[in-house]
Scaffold this motif. Structure first.
Motif, PDB file in Angstrom:
ATOM      1  N   GLU A 103      -5.323-121.377  30.069  1.00 58.60           N
ATOM      2  CA  GLU A 103      -6.777-121.311  30.003  1.00 58.60           C
ATOM      3  C   GLU A 103      -7.295-120.171  30.857  1.00 58.60           C
ATOM      4  OE1 GLU A 103      -7.888-125.110  31.595  1.00 58.60           O
ATOM      5  OE2 GLU A 103      -8.727-125.672  29.670  1.00 58.60           O
ATOM      6  N   VAL A 104      -8.528-119.794  30.553  1.00 59.24           N
ATOM      7  CA  VAL A 104      -9.205-118.762  31.329  1.00 59.24           C
ATOM      8  C   VAL A 104     -10.558-119.304  31.780  1.00 59.24           C
ATOM      9  CG1 VAL A 104     -10.153-116.424  31.245  1.00 59.24           C
ATOM     10  CG2 VAL A 104      -8.094-116.976  29.943  1.00 59.24           C
ATOM     11  N   ALA A 105     -10.892-119.078  33.032  1.00 65.38           N
ATOM     12  CA  ALA A 105     -12.219-119.439  33.533  1.00 65.38           C
ATOM     13  C   ALA A 105     -13.069-118.174  33.541  1.00 65.38           C
ATOM     14  CB  ALA A 105     -12.110-120.019  34.941  1.00 65.38           C
ATOM     15  N   THR A 165     -16.672-116.483  34.201  1.00 63.70           N
ATOM     16  CA  THR A 165     -17.993-116.637  34.792  1.00 63.70           C
ATOM     17  C   THR A 165     -18.964-115.822  33.945  1.00 63.70           C
ATOM     18  OG1 THR A 165     -16.956-116.808  36.962  1.00 63.70           O
ATOM     19  CG2 THR A 165     -19.335-116.396  36.927  1.00 63.70           C
ATOM     20  N   TYR A 190     -17.589-125.643  32.809  1.00 68.75           N
ATOM     21  CA  TYR A 190     -17.005-126.276  33.987  1.00 68.75           C
ATOM     22  C   TYR A 190     -18.041-126.464  35.080  1.00 68.75           C
ATOM     23  CZ  TYR A 190     -13.906-127.362  37.788  1.00 68.75           C
ATOM     24  OH  TYR A 190     -13.307-128.001  38.836  1.00 68.75           O
ATOM     25  N   VAL A 193     -19.643-121.258  34.539  1.00 78.30           N
ATOM     26  CA  VAL A 193     -18.201-121.028  34.466  1.00 78.30           C
ATOM     27  C   VAL A 193     -17.724-121.778  33.226  1.00 78.30           C
ATOM     28  CG1 VAL A 193     -15.953-121.370  35.565  1.00 78.30           C
ATOM     29  CG2 VAL A 193     -17.934-120.736  36.952  1.00 78.30           C
ATOM     30  N   LEU A 249     -14.612-122.600  30.524  1.00 77.87           N
ATOM     31  CA  LEU A 249     -13.165-122.550  30.296  1.00 77.87           C
ATOM     32  C   LEU A 249     -12.907-122.270  28.817  1.00 77.87           C
ATOM     33  CD1 LEU A 249     -12.002-125.691  32.344  1.00 77.87           C
ATOM     34  CD2 LEU A 249     -11.959-123.294  33.060  1.00 77.87           C
ATOM     35  N   VAL A 250     -12.126-121.240  28.549  1.00 75.04           N
ATOM     36  CA  VAL A 250     -11.764-120.935  27.165  1.00 75.04           C
ATOM     37  C   VAL A 250     -10.247-120.779  27.086  1.00 75.04           C
ATOM     38  CG1 VAL A 250     -13.948-119.731  26.690  1.00 75.04           C
ATOM     39  CG2 VAL A 250     -11.999-118.418  27.492  1.00 75.04           C
ATOM     40  N   GLY A 251      -9.719-120.841  25.877  1.00 75.48           N
ATOM     41  CA  GLY A 251      -8.278-120.658  25.711  1.00 75.48           C
ATOM     42  C   GLY A 251      -7.917-119.191  25.899  1.00 75.48           C
ATOM     43  N   ASP A 252      -6.693-118.950  26.316  1.00 76.92           N
ATOM     44  CA  ASP A 252      -6.224-117.575  26.465  1.00 76.92           C
ATOM     45  C   ASP A 252      -5.725-117.118  25.091  1.00 76.92           C
ATOM     46  OD1 ASP A 252      -5.234-115.172  27.257  1.00 76.92           O
ATOM     47  OD2 ASP A 252      -3.966-115.959  28.859  1.00 76.92           O
ATOM     48  N   LEU A 277     -13.410-113.019  35.493  1.00 71.29           N
ATOM     49  CA  LEU A 277     -12.400-113.740  34.729  1.00 71.29           C
ATOM     50  C   LEU A 277     -11.338-114.218  35.687  1.00 71.29           C
ATOM     51  CD1 LEU A 277     -11.424-111.504  31.705  1.00 71.29           C
ATOM     52  CD2 LEU A 277     -12.734-113.605  31.641  1.00 71.29           C
ATOM     53  N   GLY A 278     -10.845-115.410  35.448  1.00 75.40           N
ATOM     54  CA  GLY A 278      -9.751-115.860  36.290  1.00 75.40           C
ATOM     55  C   GLY A 278      -8.987-116.934  35.568  1.00 75.40           C
ATOM     56  N   ARG A 279      -7.890-117.322  36.174  1.00 78.50           N
ATOM     57  CA  ARG A 279      -7.148-118.450  35.633  1.00 78.50           C
ATOM     58  C   ARG A 279      -7.378-119.615  36.565  1.00 78.50           C
ATOM     59  NH1 ARG A 279      -3.004-117.978  32.135  1.00 78.50           N
ATOM     60  NH2 ARG A 279      -2.613-115.889  31.371  1.00 78.50           N
ATOM     61  N   PRO A 280      -7.766-120.758  36.010  1.00 77.19           N
ATOM     62  CA  PRO A 280      -7.922-121.900  36.903  1.00 77.19           C
ATOM     63  C   PRO A 280      -6.565-122.295  37.487  1.00 77.19           C
ATOM     64  CG  PRO A 280      -8.197-122.557  34.609  1.00 77.19           C
ATOM     65  CD  PRO A 280      -8.000-121.074  34.608  1.00 77.19           C
ATOM     66  N   VAL A 281      -6.575-122.936  38.621  1.00 79.98           N
ATOM     67  CA  VAL A 281      -5.334-123.371  39.274  1.00 79.98           C
ATOM     68  C   VAL A 281      -4.596-124.315  38.332  1.00 79.98           C
ATOM     69  CG1 VAL A 281      -4.359-124.695  41.158  1.00 79.98           C
ATOM     70  CG2 VAL A 281      -6.282-123.163  41.565  1.00 79.98           C
ATOM     71  N   LYS A 286     -10.995-117.045  43.571  1.00 79.74           N
ATOM     72  CA  LYS A 286      -9.839-117.318  44.420  1.00 79.74           C
ATOM     73  C   LYS A 286      -9.850-116.273  45.511  1.00 79.74           C
ATOM     74  CE  LYS A 286      -7.061-119.310  40.831  1.00 79.74           C
ATOM     75  NZ  LYS A 286      -6.467-118.620  39.691  1.00 79.74           N
ATOM     76  N   ASP A 298      -7.448-112.537  38.210  1.00 82.70           N
ATOM     77  CA  ASP A 298      -6.253-113.088  37.599  1.00 82.70           C
ATOM     78  C   ASP A 298      -6.345-112.815  36.097  1.00 82.70           C
ATOM     79  OD1 ASP A 298      -3.933-114.441  37.738  1.00 82.70           O
ATOM     80  OD2 ASP A 298      -4.807-116.375  38.239  1.00 82.70           O
ATOM     81  N   PHE A 307      -9.269-109.969  26.127  1.00 84.57           N
ATOM     82  CA  PHE A 307      -9.989-110.081  27.398  1.00 84.57           C
ATOM     83  C   PHE A 307     -10.119-108.726  28.104  1.00 84.57           C
ATOM     84  CE2 PHE A 307      -8.559-114.430  26.726  1.00 84.57           C
ATOM     85  CZ  PHE A 307      -9.701-115.149  27.032  1.00 84.57           C
TER      86      PHE A 307
END
Lengths: 89, 421
Positions: free
Chosen positions: A3-5, A7, A37, A54, A56-59, A85-89, B77, B90, B97
């Motif tokens: 997943e990708v978070a 913002t 989220y 924020v 959450l979408v699929g990568d 863009l980030g990856r949630p933990v 993070k 990340d 993307f």
């Protein structure tokens, strides 16, 4: 693929736009497979506030495009911009 | 105490080479994991009498809390080293993307490239190295990861190091100046201290290598550029454009010009977080009001700059691109949409000037008849309407673009030169 978070900064059409109501409308148009989220309002300038979500979408293919397009079509939305863009933990 | 300098750190590499584990490990080792989780862990470890699985436990619990809807800040993070504080950018795996990484999202100042020792260089390793060059990330650290799965073999480490060095050389990085570190993010080798598992390795651990990075130059010395995100009419104020300052400084009272429209006026007021400011600096999200500028003089995608050095409007520009995906072949006449800062403008490929050899960076073919996925090329583009873009060497923040078509990110690129209107 995980997943990708994303913002996403949503600017309203005017200082009069009700951001609480706008958030509900945005939730209604979320494409399948994505979820909101968290959300907050951020003061910008001269009474204008941005809605920061924020999501959450699929990568996956298309990235944040579907969510951006769906949000941009909602009445009351002036613009939609992915700011982080980030990856949630 | 003065705040430490900040850096945006990208973590890149092939899928399943351990990017997320490395990020988790960095946060864990630097104490960036929420305090309540550490307490919860200590209690549980004491009860069960085992402490060796601290890291895996924390990762699982974080995931579990998120799934149960407990609010943890998943989008940001942050962790601190002795010298810097880092925000992790990340990167998602899918190419689509890349557009976000070029237009909206924060630019990375440095990157850790993760390469799993058992696999070595894979497709995405290559693509990410190419992209980081295109995106202007000039500082790299290479983590040769999963050393635990390669018996901590020095020979395997050296083989992978040679592969990666060759790849870096192709795109113009000097491998001899880049730290290579044998790691296991899962076990924790060479992350915060030298590992006993790799006695043959004498270089820095990851945290030390991060502190050896050069502090990024602040873009406040460059000419002022603020891409307009939106323009509003606010009663009692007038026209208010909003946007983020990319480069330079804007002061109240100075004369600014919006391009391509050319509308010019004096800055009357600047606000950020609803508070009036005397000036705005890079990174500030502001609204500002300019004397004599009407609602129709400024729109999304315009760029505000000093009247003495206004933003460049391209009649044509040349760019270097990497084609990420395209179902067939790209030829002269192709007209996709160019996403650059806040602008989205269709542009026609006027000429394919050079095809570059991704293996050497050298010109492979002059004036090729077509380019396809995986190719790097120099092209000349004519925007279908006036658009602001700057050579990446002069104002990097306004020189990068994504090429989109058919709902896909076709290519990523940077502007080499601009033929002005």
């Amino acid at each position: 693929m995980g997943e990708v978070a994303a913002t996403i900064k949503i600017m309203p059409e005017s200082t009069e736009t009700d951001l609480v109501d706008l958030k509900i409308k945005l939730e209604d148009v979320l494409p399948e497979g994505s979820e909101i989220y968290s959300s907050k309002e951020e003061p910008i300038a001269f009474g204008l506030k941005a809605l920061i979500l924020v999501v959450l979408v699929g990568d996956l293919e298309g990235g944040t495009e579907q969510v951006e397009d769906a949000f941009a079509a909602v009445p009351g939305v002036e613009s939609v911009q992915v700011t982080e863009l980030g990856r949630p933990v | 105490m003065a705040e430490k300098p900040h850096m945006n750190l990208a973590v890149i590499g092939h899928i399943d080479h351990g990017k997320s584990t490395l990020v988790g490990r960095l946060m864990f080792e630097t104490g960036a994991v929420p305090a309540h989780l550490i307490e919860k862990y200590k209690a549980e470890a004491k009860e069960k009498g085992k402490e060796s699985f601290a890291f895996a436990w924390v990762m699982d619990t974080l995931k579990e809390e998120r799934e149960r809807g407990i609010t943890i800040d998943i989008a940001h993070k942050r962790f601190d080293t002795a010298k810097y504080y880092f925000t992790v950018v990340d990167c998602p795996g899918h190419r689509d993307f890349v557009k976000n990484m070029i237009t909206g999202a924060s630019q990375a100042d440095a990157a850790i490239l993760v390469v799993a020792a058992p696999d070595g260089v894979m497709d995405q390793t290559k693509e990410h190295v190419f992209l980081s060059r295109t995106l202007g990330i000039n500082q790299l650290i290479i983590a040769i990861n999963k050393m635990d799965a390669a018996d901590y073999s020095e020979e395997r480490y050296n083989t992978v190091k040679a592969e990666v060095s060759a790849l870096l050389g192709l795109v113009g990085f000097k491998a001899s100046e880049i730290p290579f570190i044998p790691t296991s993010a899962f076990v924790g080798d060479n992350i915060s201290k030298s590992s006993e598992n790799t006695p043959w390795y004498k270089g820095p651990c990851i945290l030390e290598a991060l502190d050896l990075l050069k502090e990024p130059e602040k873009p406040d010395k460059l000419p002022l550029r603020i891409p307009v995100q939106d323009a509003y009419t606010i009663s009692g104020i007038g026209t208010v454009p909003v946007g983020r300052v990319e480069t330079g400084v804007m002061k109240k009272g100075e004369t600014v010009t919006f391009m391509p429209s050319g509308a010019t006026g004096e800055v009357k007021s600047i606000e950020m977080h609803h508070e009036e400011q005397a000036q705005a600096v890079p990174g500030d999200n502001i609204g500002w009001n300019v004397r004599g500028i009407g609602k129709n003089d400024v729109r999304r995608g315009d760029v505000c700059g000093p009247a003495s050095k206004p933003p460049s409007v391209a009649d044509e520009f040349t760019g270097q691109i990497v084609v990420l995906q395209h179902p067939s072949a790209i030829t002269v006449g192709y007209t996709p949409v160019f996403h650059c800062h806040t602008a989205q403008t269709a542009g026609t490929f006027m000429s394919l000037d050079k095809k570059l050899d991704p293996k050497s960076g050298e010109v492979k073919e002059e004036n090729p008849t077509y380019i396809k996925a995986g190719d790097a090329a120099i092209i000349t583009v004519k925007p279908t309407r006036p658009m602001v873009i700057e050579p990446v060497k002069e104002i990097p923040q306004l020189g990068r673009f994504a090429v989109r078509d058919m709902g896909m990110t076709i290519a990523a690129g940077m502007c080499m030169s601009v033929k002005q209107k």
